[in-house]
Write a protein that holds these residues in place. Structure first.
Motif, short mmCIF file in Angstrom:
data_model
loop_
_atom_site.label_atom_id
_atom_site.label_comp_id
_atom_site.label_asym_id
_atom_site.label_seq_id
_atom_site.Cartn_x
_atom_site.Cartn_y
_atom_site.Cartn_z
N ALA A 1 -14.16 -49.55 41.31
CA ALA A 1 -13.79 -50.94 41.03
C ALA A 1 -14.73 -51.56 40.01
O ALA A 1 -14.30 -52.27 39.09
CB ALA A 1 -13.78 -51.75 42.32
N ILE A 2 -16.02 -51.27 40.15
CA ILE A 2 -16.99 -51.78 39.18
C ILE A 2 -16.69 -51.22 37.80
O ILE A 2 -16.75 -51.93 36.78
CB ILE A 2 -18.41 -51.43 39.63
CG1 ILE A 2 -18.79 -52.24 40.88
CG2 ILE A 2 -19.43 -51.70 38.51
CD1 ILE A 2 -20.07 -51.78 41.54
N GLY A 3 -16.35 -49.93 37.74
CA GLY A 3 -16.02 -49.33 36.46
C GLY A 3 -14.80 -49.98 35.81
O GLY A 3 -14.80 -50.26 34.60
N LEU A 4 -13.77 -50.25 36.60
CA LEU A 4 -12.57 -50.89 36.06
C LEU A 4 -12.88 -52.30 35.56
O LEU A 4 -12.38 -52.73 34.51
CB LEU A 4 -11.48 -50.94 37.13
CG LEU A 4 -10.87 -49.59 37.54
CD1 LEU A 4 -9.90 -49.77 38.70
CD2 LEU A 4 -10.16 -48.95 36.35
N LYS B 1 -16.96 -43.49 33.41
CA LYS B 1 -17.60 -42.50 34.28
C LYS B 1 -17.59 -42.95 35.74
O LYS B 1 -17.53 -42.11 36.64
CB LYS B 1 -19.04 -42.26 33.81
CG LYS B 1 -19.13 -41.51 32.49
CD LYS B 1 -20.50 -40.93 32.26
CE LYS B 1 -21.55 -41.99 32.08
NZ LYS B 1 -22.86 -41.42 31.72
N LEU B 2 -17.64 -44.26 35.98
CA LEU B 2 -17.58 -44.75 37.35
C LEU B 2 -16.18 -44.62 37.94
O LEU B 2 -16.03 -44.43 39.15
CB LEU B 2 -18.03 -46.21 37.41
CG LEU B 2 -19.51 -46.49 37.15
CD1 LEU B 2 -19.77 -47.98 37.09
CD2 LEU B 2 -20.38 -45.84 38.22
N LEU C 1 -20.99 -49.66 27.64
CA LEU C 1 -20.51 -50.10 28.94
C LEU C 1 -19.10 -49.59 29.24
O LEU C 1 -18.78 -49.31 30.40
CB LEU C 1 -20.55 -51.63 29.01
CG LEU C 1 -21.96 -52.23 29.04
CD1 LEU C 1 -21.91 -53.72 28.84
CD2 LEU C 1 -22.67 -51.90 30.34
N LEU C 2 -18.27 -49.49 28.23
CA LEU C 2 -16.94 -48.89 28.43
C LEU C 2 -17.07 -47.44 28.89
O LEU C 2 -16.35 -46.99 29.80
CB LEU C 2 -16.12 -48.96 27.14
CG LEU C 2 -15.58 -50.34 26.75
CD1 LEU C 2 -14.98 -50.29 25.35
CD2 LEU C 2 -14.54 -50.82 27.75
N THR D 1 -32.00 -52.97 40.62
CA THR D 1 -31.79 -51.90 41.60
C THR D 1 -32.36 -50.61 41.02
O THR D 1 -32.66 -50.53 39.83
CB THR D 1 -30.30 -51.66 41.93
OG1 THR D 1 -29.67 -51.02 40.82
CG2 THR D 1 -29.57 -52.95 42.24
N ALA D 2 -32.49 -49.60 41.87
CA ALA D 2 -32.73 -48.25 41.36
C ALA D 2 -31.44 -47.77 40.71
O ALA D 2 -30.35 -47.95 41.26
CB ALA D 2 -33.15 -47.31 42.48
N VAL D 3 -31.52 -47.18 39.52
CA VAL D 3 -30.33 -46.86 38.73
C VAL D 3 -30.27 -45.35 38.51
O VAL D 3 -31.22 -44.75 37.99
CB VAL D 3 -30.36 -47.59 37.37
CG1 VAL D 3 -29.03 -47.41 36.66
CG2 VAL D 3 -30.67 -49.07 37.56
N ILE D 4 -29.15 -44.76 38.89
CA ILE D 4 -29.03 -43.31 38.86
C ILE D 4 -28.96 -42.78 37.43
O ILE D 4 -29.43 -41.67 37.15
CB ILE D 4 -27.80 -42.85 39.68
CG1 ILE D 4 -27.79 -41.33 39.81
CG2 ILE D 4 -26.53 -43.37 39.05
CD1 ILE D 4 -29.03 -40.74 40.44
N VAL D 5 -28.40 -43.56 36.48
CA VAL D 5 -28.30 -43.08 35.10
C VAL D 5 -29.69 -42.85 34.53
O VAL D 5 -30.00 -41.79 33.96
CB VAL D 5 -27.51 -44.07 34.23
CG1 VAL D 5 -27.53 -43.64 32.78
CG2 VAL D 5 -26.07 -44.19 34.73
N ARG D 6 -30.56 -43.86 34.65
CA ARG D 6 -31.92 -43.72 34.13
C ARG D 6 -32.73 -42.71 34.94
O ARG D 6 -33.55 -41.97 34.41
CB ARG D 6 -32.61 -45.10 34.15
CG ARG D 6 -32.33 -45.91 32.92
CD ARG D 6 -32.49 -47.40 33.18
NE ARG D 6 -31.19 -48.01 33.49
CZ ARG D 6 -31.01 -49.31 33.62
NH1 ARG D 6 -32.03 -50.13 33.49
NH2 ARG D 6 -29.82 -49.80 33.88
#
Length: 537
Positions: free
Chosen positions: A134-137, A382-383, A376-377, A326-331
């Motif tokens: 949902a966040i990705g959309l 990816k989300l 961001l797109l 937050t802790a961010v999985i990408v980074r």
């Protein structure tokens, strides 16, 4: 050497500097990944771009020191964009929202003190995947207008034709699209998707560079060439990053927003703060778990200490005018893949972010907003990528329905309510799975056997009543609880009520190894053979 690496604190200077040869290069890579993401998330949130950089700096210089994780990297997260946008709209100002960020930080610190870090494992996987999808959309929907050259989605919507005959409005909408923004966004997306492919990662030197950095460099290069050759097609100032003019600490300090302390008297601040605290803590714990799995040394970070560190970070971020952290999985994954060994890499990435704000603000103002929108797109895709949705579909209805309900509920309401609705849906499937097969009935002539196959709760009360109604006057009933470890009070009362009137109806009832009678006694006699023998008597 191994002792230093496996020390979860890693607090000593010797422990940090022992692996600087691998941590410093990893910190540079994380900085190159984090810089466009910090700017892009601030853009998507509709706040000053400096707010995203402030949060990245706090995540590197403060949270990394306090965290118990050696490899986790913290900063502004795309997963909180939805909350930020809605919260600012409800509170009326970014300054009031900063108060909610500080209250959320205090709640996170309290969560850690109350040892609530293990609760993150209690959220079902379909609900978490639905939240991320949902966040990705939402990211895709909000950033598409920016990729076409609009300042925001609201500006684009004002030009959308209201009636079927609004062709003039449609023409104005198409005419308002900026061609250079579309070219930059399309080129950046092509780079980002190409860099996810295996062949790009095998390139000798350029394959090691992060895709978001190359996408931003492409946008800067296009803008520079346009300015030098054909200024009329270059992006205007309002479609590029806007940072404080001048370098140095004074310029940075002058641009920091301050919390509006009067917002403490508004009840909605605390609702927003609670939502932020829960979602940010959940995302942090998920990222922490992923970091532990990716860690080549298999270190396990303490989740409660992580929540306290995040709480302090959000307190400071809110005070300095930054976005929630937050802790961010990408980074974090970029940090691990770059060979980091201790938290020095995360701290160094924070130092580089601070240096870029102090000394490179003029260079950052060349970054097109369309390039950040493309980053961001790509993140949103990816989300919510189709492969993930297909994987959830293959898991069956018990996984896909809560996933779809969570996505729909978040899009229709907000993040916290959507998660709660998805959690309730998942609980219904869990209840159905736990009650299925808890009670089984086998009949042979006028003899019936009801077996309690596992723990029996009040959810099986209707099933028990249906089985008991099948026992006619003059029949015999055996209730076998040898495999039942727990019986709910409602089930016990239903059985007592049946047995109270069984003698009047001529029904013989026999109880075998019920949970109240002592520990279960397994029965090796097959049910079918037992029923036939009992019926023959």
């Amino acid at each position: 050497m191994q002792t230093t690496l496996r020390n979860p604190d890693g607090a000593s200077a010797a422990g940090l500097l022992a692996h600087w040869r691998s941590d410093v290069p990893a910190g540079v890579v994380v900085f190159l990944v984090a810089l466009p993401l910090c700017l892009g998330i601030a853009l998507a949130s509709g706040v000053p771009l400096m707010a995203g950089l402030v949060s990245g700096i706090v995540g590197g210089l403060v949270v990394a020191w306090l965290s118990g994780s050696q490899l986790s990297v913290s900063g502004p997260a795309a997963g909180l964009v939805v909350i930020v946008v809605d919260a600012i709209a409800k509170l009326g100002s970014f300054e009031a929202f900063l108060v909610a960020v500080m209250v959320a930080g205090a709640l996170q610190w309290l969560f850690g003190r109350l040892q609530a870090g293990d609760l993150g494992a209690c959220f079902p996987s379909p609900v978490i995947k639905g939240m991320l999808a949902a966040i990705g959309l939402i990211l895709i929907l909000k950033q598409l207008p920016v990729a076409f050259g609009f300042v925001s989605g609201e500006q684009a919507m004002r030009l959308v034709p209201r009636t079927i005959d609004g062709f003039d409005d449609l023409g104005r909408l198409v005419g308002a699209v900026t061609g250079s923004a579309v070219i930059i966004a399309a080129g950046a997306l092509a780079i980002l998707f190409a860099w996810d492919s295996p062949w790009a990662k095998r390139l000798p030197l350029i394959g090691r560079l992060p895709g978001p950095l190359l996408a931003v460099l492409w946008g800067i290069g296009y803008q520079a060439v346009a300015m030098a050759t054909e200024p009329s097609v270059a992006l205007p100032d309002h479609q590029r990053v806007a940072l404080p003019e001048g370098d140095g600490l004074a310029a940075l300090w002058s641009q920091l927003a301050s919390p509006d302390w009067s917002a403490l008297a508004r009840p909605e601040v605390y609702t927003i703060a609670f939502t932020l605290a829960v979602v940010a803590s959940l995302e942090t714990l998920l990222s922490l778990e992923a970091a532990d799995r990716l860690d080549p040394l298999k270190r396990v970070a303490p989740p409660n200490r992580e929540l306290q560190a995040q709480g302090v970070g959000n307190l400071l971020a809110g005070l300095l005018g930054g976005l929630p952290i937050t802790a961010v999985i990408v980074r974090t994954s970029a940090n691990i893949q770059s060979g980091a060994r201790t938290r020095l890499s995360a701290v160094f990435h924070g130092v580089l972010l601070l240096a870029s704000v102090l000394f490179l603000s003029e260079f950052l103002q060349w970054v097109p907003l369309a390039a950040l929108a493309a980053v961001l797109l790509h993140t949103g895709f990816k989300l919510a990528k189709p492969a993930m949705i297909a994987a959830v579909w293959r898991e069956g209805w018990s996984a896909f329905v809560p996933f779809a309900v969570t996505v729909g509920a978040i899009l229709a309401t907000d993040l916290l309510i959507g998660i709660l609705i998805g959690l309730a849906c998942s609980m219904l499937f869990l209840i159905q799975a736990n009650t299925r097969g808890a009670l089984t009935m086998i009949s042979e002539g006028n003899v019936h056997l009801i077996r309690l196959s596992k723990d029996v709760s009040f959810f099986s009360k209707a099933t028990l009543r249906n089985h008991l109604n099948r026992v006619e006057p003059g029949h015999s009933l055996v209730i076998d609880g040898c495999n039942c470890g727990f019986m709910d009070r409602d089930i016990r009362e239903a059985l007592d009520d049946f047995m109270a009137h069984a003698q009047e109806r001529g029904i013989q009832v026999e109880l075998r190894s019920m949970p109240q009678a002592g520990p279960p006694v397994p029965s090796d006699e097959p049910p079918a053979q037992w029923l036939k023998a009992r019926s023959a008597r």
